[in-house]
Design a protein around this motif. Structure first.
Motif, PDB file in Angstrom:
ATOM      1  N   GLY A  38     -62.530 -47.218  48.303  1.00  0.00           N
ATOM      2  CA  GLY A  38     -63.621 -46.094  49.207  1.00  0.00           C
ATOM      3  C   GLY A  38     -62.909 -44.948  49.093  1.00  0.00           C
ATOM      4  O   GLY A  38     -63.627 -43.836  49.644  1.00  0.00           O
ATOM      5  N   TRP A  39     -61.038 -45.111  50.026  1.00  0.00           N
ATOM      6  CA  TRP A  39     -61.052 -43.618  50.319  1.00  0.00           C
ATOM      7  C   TRP A  39     -60.245 -42.775  49.176  1.00  0.00           C
ATOM      8  O   TRP A  39     -60.937 -41.654  49.628  1.00  0.00           O
ATOM      9  CB  TRP A  39     -59.558 -44.603  50.861  1.00  0.00           C
ATOM     10  N   LEU A  40     -59.973 -43.033  48.580  1.00  0.00           N
ATOM     11  CA  LEU A  40     -59.486 -42.549  46.894  1.00  0.00           C
ATOM     12  C   LEU A  40     -61.100 -41.829  46.661  1.00  0.00           C
ATOM     13  O   LEU A  40     -61.091 -40.198  46.432  1.00  0.00           O
ATOM     14  CB  LEU A  40     -59.201 -43.420  46.148  1.00  0.00           C
ATOM     15  N   ARG A  41     -62.466 -42.881  46.689  1.00  0.00           N
ATOM     16  CA  ARG A  41     -63.441 -41.839  45.850  1.00  0.00           C
ATOM     17  C   ARG A  41     -63.863 -40.327  46.871  1.00  0.00           C
ATOM     18  O   ARG A  41     -64.953 -39.957  46.919  1.00  0.00           O
ATOM     19  CB  ARG A  41     -64.528 -42.763  46.293  1.00  0.00           C
ATOM     20  N   SER A  42     -63.193 -40.561  48.508  1.00  0.00           N
ATOM     21  CA  SER A  42     -63.763 -40.037  49.437  1.00  0.00           C
ATOM     22  C   SER A  42     -63.410 -38.538  49.591  1.00  0.00           C
ATOM     23  O   SER A  42     -63.399 -37.736  50.015  1.00  0.00           O
ATOM     24  CB  SER A  42     -63.983 -40.771  50.920  1.00  0.00           C
ATOM     25  N   ALA A  43     -61.652 -39.151  48.989  1.00  0.00           N
ATOM     26  CA  ALA A  43     -60.840 -37.722  48.491  1.00  0.00           C
ATOM     27  C   ALA A  43     -61.828 -37.305  47.511  1.00  0.00           C
ATOM     28  O   ALA A  43     -61.232 -35.752  47.930  1.00  0.00           O
ATOM     29  CB  ALA A  43     -59.350 -38.603  48.125  1.00  0.00           C
ATOM     30  N   VAL A  44     -61.774 -37.021  46.654  1.00  0.00           N
ATOM     31  CA  VAL A  44     -62.508 -36.979  45.770  1.00  0.00           C
ATOM     32  C   VAL A  44     -63.428 -36.135  45.763  1.00  0.00           C
ATOM     33  O   VAL A  44     -63.771 -34.554  45.937  1.00  0.00           O
ATOM     34  CB  VAL A  44     -62.285 -37.302  44.091  1.00  0.00           C
TER      35      VAL A  44
END
Length: 172
Positions: A38-44
């Motif tokens: 979730g955090w990595l998708r938010s970063a992208v």
């Protein structure tokens, strides 16, 4: 159109989300590691809003791809890894080290998906890149060479793998 301050805030939030995602991925508690995606998708997403692809966006995209690979979601990871690497390559020398990591990650994805000729080609390319950037005796080049050797052994070519190890930077 987003203002300069909005873009800067999005970029900062993207960096924080990417770092938090990577921290959670390496967490000792498996229940926390599951939060990484979730955090990595938010970063992208955040980097995408910050005004277009930049080094942070391509790093976050590559990190998300590697996370998905680690979860066995190779088909989902492959296009993200390819996008990340193409973007890193487009940034030139600013992102050369990141691009080399991206090459190794893409090679691993190809191997994992059974695309062995492509995996071998990317591993060879990463060895050449690491040797060129850091020198043949560098830990980076040695590690990349070992990855290629392992692939060759798994492909039933142990003599070639051994020869590569003995020549330390010899014919690729």
């Amino acid at each position: 159109e987003a203002s300069g301050a909005d873009k800067a805030m999005s970029s900062a939030l993207g960096g924080i989300a990417n770092n938090l995602g990577m921290l959670l991925r390496s967490a000792a508690e498996p229940e926390r590691a599951g939060e990484a995606e979730g955090w990595l998708r938010s970063a992208v997403s955040s980097f995408g809003f910050s005004g277009g692809p930049d080094l942070g966006f391509f790093r976050a995209t590559g990190n998300l791809a590697d996370y998905l690979r680690s979860k066995g979601r190779v088909q989902e990871a492959l296009p993200l890894a390819s996008q990340s690497l193409a973007g890193l390559d487009s940034l030139g020398s600013e992102a050369r080290g990141d691009a080399l990591i991206g090459q190794s990650n893409l090679a691993l994805l190809f191997y994992t998906s059974g695309r062995n000729p492509e995996a071998e080609a990317w591993y060879r390319r990463s060895v050449i890149g690491y040797e060129s950037m850091f020198g043949r005796s560098s830990s980076e080049a040695i590690s990349a060479r070992r990855d290629l050797q392992e692939l060759l052994r798994r492909l039933g070519r142990p003599a070639e793998a051994d020869r590569l190890g003995r020549t330390s930077g010899g014919e690729l």
